[in-house]
Design an enzyme around this catalytic site. Structure first.
Site, short mmCIF file in Angstrom:
data_model
loop_
_atom_site.label_atom_id
_atom_site.label_comp_id
_atom_site.label_asym_id
_atom_site.label_seq_id
_atom_site.Cartn_x
_atom_site.Cartn_y
_atom_site.Cartn_z
N SER A 31 0.60 -1.30 -0.12
CA SER A 31 0.05 -0.14 0.10
C SER A 31 0.80 1.12 -0.04
O SER A 31 1.72 1.45 0.91
CB SER A 31 -0.62 0.04 1.33
N HIS A 62 -5.29 -0.51 -4.31
CA HIS A 62 -4.27 -1.66 -4.96
C HIS A 62 -4.99 -1.64 -6.58
O HIS A 62 -6.11 -2.35 -6.63
CB HIS A 62 -4.51 -2.84 -4.29
N HIS A 84 -5.38 -10.19 -1.08
CA HIS A 84 -5.29 -10.54 0.18
C HIS A 84 -6.34 -11.40 0.72
O HIS A 84 -7.37 -11.76 0.21
CB HIS A 84 -5.72 -8.93 1.24
N TYR A 86 -8.32 -11.48 3.26
CA TYR A 86 -9.42 -10.73 3.81
C TYR A 86 -10.55 -10.30 2.88
O TYR A 86 -11.44 -9.72 2.93
CB TYR A 86 -8.96 -9.41 4.78
N GLU A 87 -10.07 -10.42 1.43
CA GLU A 87 -10.81 -9.86 0.47
C GLU A 87 -11.76 -11.10 0.30
O GLU A 87 -12.83 -11.09 -0.58
CB GLU A 87 -10.02 -9.70 -1.01
N ALA A 114 3.00 -2.49 3.70
CA ALA A 114 2.91 -1.41 4.69
C ALA A 114 2.47 -2.33 5.88
O ALA A 114 1.71 -3.09 5.86
CB ALA A 114 1.75 -0.45 4.48
N MET A 211 -1.28 -7.53 7.06
CA MET A 211 -2.29 -8.49 6.55
C MET A 211 -2.03 -9.13 5.39
O MET A 211 -3.01 -9.41 4.72
CB MET A 211 -3.60 -7.44 6.26
N SER A 212 -0.71 -9.16 4.80
CA SER A 212 -0.44 -9.53 3.49
C SER A 212 0.62 -10.72 3.24
O SER A 212 0.44 -11.53 2.67
CB SER A 212 -0.14 -8.32 2.60
N ASN A 235 2.60 3.17 10.39
CA ASN A 235 1.97 3.71 11.57
C ASN A 235 2.41 2.80 12.85
O ASN A 235 2.86 1.65 12.60
CB ASN A 235 0.51 3.49 11.47
N HIS A 247 -6.81 3.79 7.15
CA HIS A 247 -5.98 3.74 5.96
C HIS A 247 -5.26 5.21 5.48
O HIS A 247 -4.37 4.65 4.88
CB HIS A 247 -6.75 3.20 4.77
N1 HPA Z 1 -2.03 -3.43 11.31
C1 HPA Z 1 -2.04 -4.20 10.39
N2 HPA Z 1 -1.66 -3.87 9.22
C2 HPA Z 1 -1.32 -2.94 8.83
C3 HPA Z 1 -1.15 -1.72 9.87
C4 HPA Z 1 -1.64 -2.22 11.19
O1 HPA Z 1 -1.41 -1.40 12.18
N3 HPA Z 1 -0.62 -0.60 9.16
C5 HPA Z 1 -0.22 -1.06 7.85
N4 HPA Z 1 -1.08 -2.33 7.66
#
Ligand code: HPA
Length: 276
Positions: A31, A62, A84, A86-87, A114, A211-212, A235, A247
């Site tokens: 991302s 994406h 992903h 989660y999709e 990310a 998450m990936s 973050n 996001h």
């Molecule tokens: N958690 C999970 N996935 C992420 C995060 C997060 O804080 N930041 C970017 N992808």
């Protein structure tokens, strides 16, 4: 032949109908990290929707295409956007892109993402070389084994190649990019974690959460594709600061770090090519 291998072969044929480009290095972009495509001399771009049997990515930010071309004169294929878990796809489907890039001829894979910073010594905007991973989503190898690509019970003692990690570390020094190192943990998403979950994953030994990528790491290792991974700490994870996550923040930080990230990625591609 397993159903998945048949599906991958169909996808490969459909790519080969559109381009004869043989990549040396595969890159998965996370991302906000897609800017490197602008620095790539593109020979062909194929949206996932035009690849027979390939899942289509729906995550915001994406785009979803294979970009073929040259980066620093090195033949690459770039996944601009990934699929992903989660999709709603299985992890076996989510890693089809990684498998396909290996089948296209890539000799090395650079995974980027990310991720949230779990290690309290990290800061938003840091880059982290992934030393190892914890996969908290189902293994992408569940189901009939794809014997053509790898063995049923593959070793995972070095998912992220030490040789390539040393190349990235040297590239970071050469380009003056500060680089952290640590363990990446993949949870399902798409929700960000709760503060208690972040305390849990810190106890488990994770430095960054996303998450990936862990299922991609497993698939690459299974097929003997030499892999390295870089997380952009977009973050600090939930509960580290009292600011809610969004996001937008993830994308903003990735954009801020982008010039540094691109410098590191370009040097890494060049140095992997010189040491393939
Ligand atoms: N958690 C999970 N996935 C992420 C995060 C997060 O804080 N930041 C970017 N992808």
């Amino acid at each position: 032949m397993s159903k998945m291998y048949e599906r991958l072969c169909r996808a490969l044929s459909s790519v080969k109908e559109k381009t004869g480009h043989i990549p040396e290095i595969g890159i998965v972009l996370g991302s906000g990290l897609e800017g490197i495509v602008d620095e790539t001399q593109i020979t062909c771009e194929i949206p996932y929707g035009e690849v027979d049997g390939f899942p289509v990515s729906t995550a915001p930010g994406h785009t979803g295409s294979f970009v073929f071309g040259y980066l620093e004169g090195v033949s690459v294929v770039i996944m601009r956007g990934r699929i992903h878990y989660y999709e709603g796809y299985s992890t076996a489907e989510a890693v089809m892109g990684v498998r396909l890039m290996g089948m296209m001829g890539a000799k090395a894979l650079i995974i980027t993402n990310a991720a949230g910073g779990v290690n309290l010594g990290f800061n938003a905007g840091d880059l982290m070389l992934i030393t190892d991973q914890i996969c908290m989503v189902p293994s992408p190898l569940i189901g009939e084994n794809v014997d053509e690509l790898g063995t049923r019970f593959p070793d995972m003692s070095e998912i992220y190649s030490l040789r390539l990690r040393n190349i990235v570390k040297a590239a970071a020094e050469k380009t003056d990019v500060p680089l952290r190192e640590g363990v990446y943990i993949q949870l399902t998403g798409p929700n960000y974690e709760s503060p208690a979950e972040i305390r849990m994953v810190r106890t488990l030994g994770a430095d960054a959460v996303g998450m990936s990528s862990a299922c991609e790491g497993i698939a690459a290792r299974h097929m003997g594709l030499e892999t390295v991974g870089i997380s952009c700490i977009s973050n600090m994870a939930c509960g580290v600061t009292d600011k809610p996550l969004s996001h937008e923040e993830v994308k903003e930080t990735a954009n801020r770090v982008a010039p540094m990230f691109r410098r590191l990625l370009r040097q890494t591609v060049k140095d992997i090519h010189d040491n393939i």
